[in-house]
Design an enzyme around this catalytic site. Structure first.
Site, PDB file in Angstrom:
ATOM      1  N   LYS A 106      13.518 -21.530 -50.836  1.00 53.04           N
ATOM      2  CA  LYS A 106      12.840 -20.313 -50.406  1.00 53.04           C
ATOM      3  C   LYS A 106      12.447 -19.418 -51.580  1.00 53.04           C
ATOM      4  CE  LYS A 106      15.261 -20.340 -45.932  1.00 53.04           C
ATOM      5  NZ  LYS A 106      16.078 -21.552 -46.177  1.00 53.04           N
TER       6      LYS A 106
ATOM      7  N   LYS B 214      15.620 -14.187 -42.452  1.00 54.83           N
ATOM      8  CA  LYS B 214      16.468 -15.376 -42.576  1.00 54.83           C
ATOM      9  C   LYS B 214      17.180 -15.349 -43.918  1.00 54.83           C
ATOM     10  CE  LYS B 214      12.330 -18.055 -43.860  1.00 54.83           C
ATOM     11  NZ  LYS B 214      11.487 -19.226 -43.513  1.00 54.83           N
TER      12      LYS B 214
ATOM     13  N   ARG C  80       6.480 -30.546 -40.797  1.00 57.15           N
ATOM     14  CA  ARG C  80       7.186 -31.060 -41.974  1.00 57.15           C
ATOM     15  C   ARG C  80       6.294 -32.122 -42.624  1.00 57.15           C
ATOM     16  NH1 ARG C  80      12.228 -31.681 -44.117  1.00 57.15           N
ATOM     17  NH2 ARG C  80      12.124 -29.391 -43.962  1.00 57.15           N
TER      18      ARG C  80
ATOM     19  N   ARG D 271       7.094 -30.417 -35.667  1.00 61.81           N
ATOM     20  CA  ARG D 271       8.329 -30.115 -34.943  1.00 61.81           C
ATOM     21  C   ARG D 271       8.071 -28.919 -34.025  1.00 61.81           C
ATOM     22  NH1 ARG D 271      11.817 -29.218 -40.211  1.00 61.81           N
ATOM     23  NH2 ARG D 271      10.005 -27.863 -40.510  1.00 61.81           N
TER      24      ARG D 271
ATOM     25  N   ARG E 126      13.119 -21.433 -33.574  1.00 65.96           N
ATOM     26  CA  ARG E 126      13.330 -22.426 -34.622  1.00 65.96           C
ATOM     27  C   ARG E 126      12.869 -23.808 -34.177  1.00 65.96           C
ATOM     28  NH1 ARG E 126      19.519 -21.249 -34.855  1.00 65.96           N
ATOM     29  NH2 ARG E 126      19.079 -21.614 -32.663  1.00 65.96           N
TER      30      ARG E 126
ATOM     31  N   ASP F  53       7.290 -27.242 -45.474  1.00 63.86           N
ATOM     32  CA  ASP F  53       7.120 -26.747 -44.108  1.00 63.86           C
ATOM     33  C   ASP F  53       5.874 -25.871 -44.051  1.00 63.86           C
ATOM     34  OD1 ASP F  53       9.465 -28.032 -43.458  1.00 63.86           O
ATOM     35  OD2 ASP F  53      10.711 -26.240 -43.674  1.00 63.86           O
TER      36      ASP F  53
ATOM     37  N   GLU G 192       8.236 -23.138 -46.848  1.00 64.76           N
ATOM     38  CA  GLU G 192       9.367 -23.611 -47.656  1.00 64.76           C
ATOM     39  C   GLU G 192       8.975 -24.885 -48.401  1.00 64.76           C
ATOM     40  OE1 GLU G 192      13.142 -24.118 -45.768  1.00 64.76           O
ATOM     41  OE2 GLU G 192      13.081 -22.179 -44.749  1.00 64.76           O
TER      42      GLU G 192
ATOM     43  N   ASN H 221      11.303 -27.920 -49.597  1.00 67.61           N
ATOM     44  CA  ASN H 221      12.670 -28.434 -49.502  1.00 67.61           C
ATOM     45  C   ASN H 221      12.888 -29.545 -50.516  1.00 67.61           C
ATOM     46  OD1 ASN H 221      13.804 -27.136 -46.816  1.00 67.61           O
ATOM     47  ND2 ASN H 221      11.659 -27.681 -46.457  1.00 67.61           N
TER      48      ASN H 221
END
Length: 315
Positions: A125, A160, A210, A224, A232, A272, A280, A282
């Protein structure tokens, strides 16, 4: 080429093999006849400049509740291995950071995927904020007045934890929300670090995509879709995986990120994207490999191992 491969991961008995990307990588490595070993982060040691771990020979099977067998542990100098898969899940805390410092002592003589120094230097992040024009309006702070000003400007926001994982403690806060003060107090008590405050994107109801990149190149994607009563979209939180294609904007995002990922040695990355906005990057233990393949997409585990073998030959 037969490689001697170890995986540093959380307890293998606890994983859900149906959707676990680490397990997909292990299955593909075994299919290629690479020698597999396993250890958890607590078995890692640094003594007199030498990095070692009590590793155990590993065999994997794609059978629920009977997915692995382990041999006896043997203390091994990790510099004698060909590849280490750094696949422990967040939280990205000092324990995690400590393992990156230790593994940095053997990389790249032993190829660690992803590069441990760059995993440490690219928290999901924070790294993403290097590309502000690709992101929704985003604030990282724990300052109450700064959050109030951002909320007044942007309207509905999402709060978050900066080092959260798997959708934990992600909240939508409306422009006029009586819970804001209590939520601020809760975050201030629970988290010493700043937290992420972002403009709420209503299109999240249609999915959080994703996208997986292998050595900086687009490899596959899954959309997703969150449950009707949840913000979420993480699959561990009930998000439903759907087949998807990339939009022109999403291809632009991949093209922009690719050179930076390659330069940093971040071979397996999951980004994401919501409604064309990057949220994000990851790098610690990305997921999505099995979901992509199950929906008729490419075999990303094979693509990753092709790249690992290529890089190992070049060392």
């Amino acid at each position: 080429m037969r490689l001697n491969v170890a995986v540093q991961m959380d307890p293998i008995e606890r994983i859900n093999i149906r959707g676990d990307s680490t397990f997909a990588l292990l299955l593909e490595a075994q299919r290629r006849a690479h020698a597999l070993s396993y250890y958890t982060p607590d078995r890692l040691s640094l003594r007199d400049g030498k990095v070692s771990a009590a590793i155990r020979p590993l065999e994997v099977r794609d059978v629920a509740n009977d997915h692995f067998s382990l041999g006896e542990p043997q203390l091994t100098d990790l510099s004698t291995l060909d590849v280490i898969l750094l696949r422990q899940d967040p939280p990205f805390d000092l324990a995690y950071i400590s393992t990156t410092h230790i593994l940095e002592r053997v990389h790249p003589r032993t190829l660690v995927v992803n590069d441990p120094a760059q995993v440490r230097n690219a928290p999901e992040k924070i790294f993403v904020t290097e590309f502000p024009d690709l992101m929704p309006p985003t604030l990282i702070t724990r300052d109450l007045e700064a959050i109030k000003a951002f909320r007044a400007e942007q309207g509905d926001i999402v709060m978050k934890p900066l080092y959260g994982k798997g959708g934990e403690a992600v909240f939508r806060v409306a422009r006029e929300d009586m819970n804001f003060g209590s939520l601020y107090d809760l975050f201030a008590t629970m988290f010493r670090e700043p937290w992420v405050v972002q403009k709420f994107l209503p299109a999240v109801k249609d999915g959080d995509k994703r996208i997986i990149l292998v050595d900086g190149e687009f490899a596959g994607a899954v959309n997703r879709v969150p449950a009707p009563d949840d913000l979420r979209s993480n699959m561990v939180r009930g998000g439903v995986p759907k087949a998807t294609d990339l939009s022109e904007r999403e291809r632009e995002i991949c093209t922009r990120l690719g050179p930076s990922l390659r330069q940093r040695g971040l071979l397996f990355v999951g980004i994401d994207v919501i409604d064309g906005f990057l949220t994000e990057i990851n790098v610690t233990s990305p997921t999505g490999i099995r979901a992509v393949k199950n929906l008729g997409g490419p075999d990303i585990a094979a693509m990753i191992w092709d790249k690992i073998e290529e890089k190992r030959k070049a060392l």
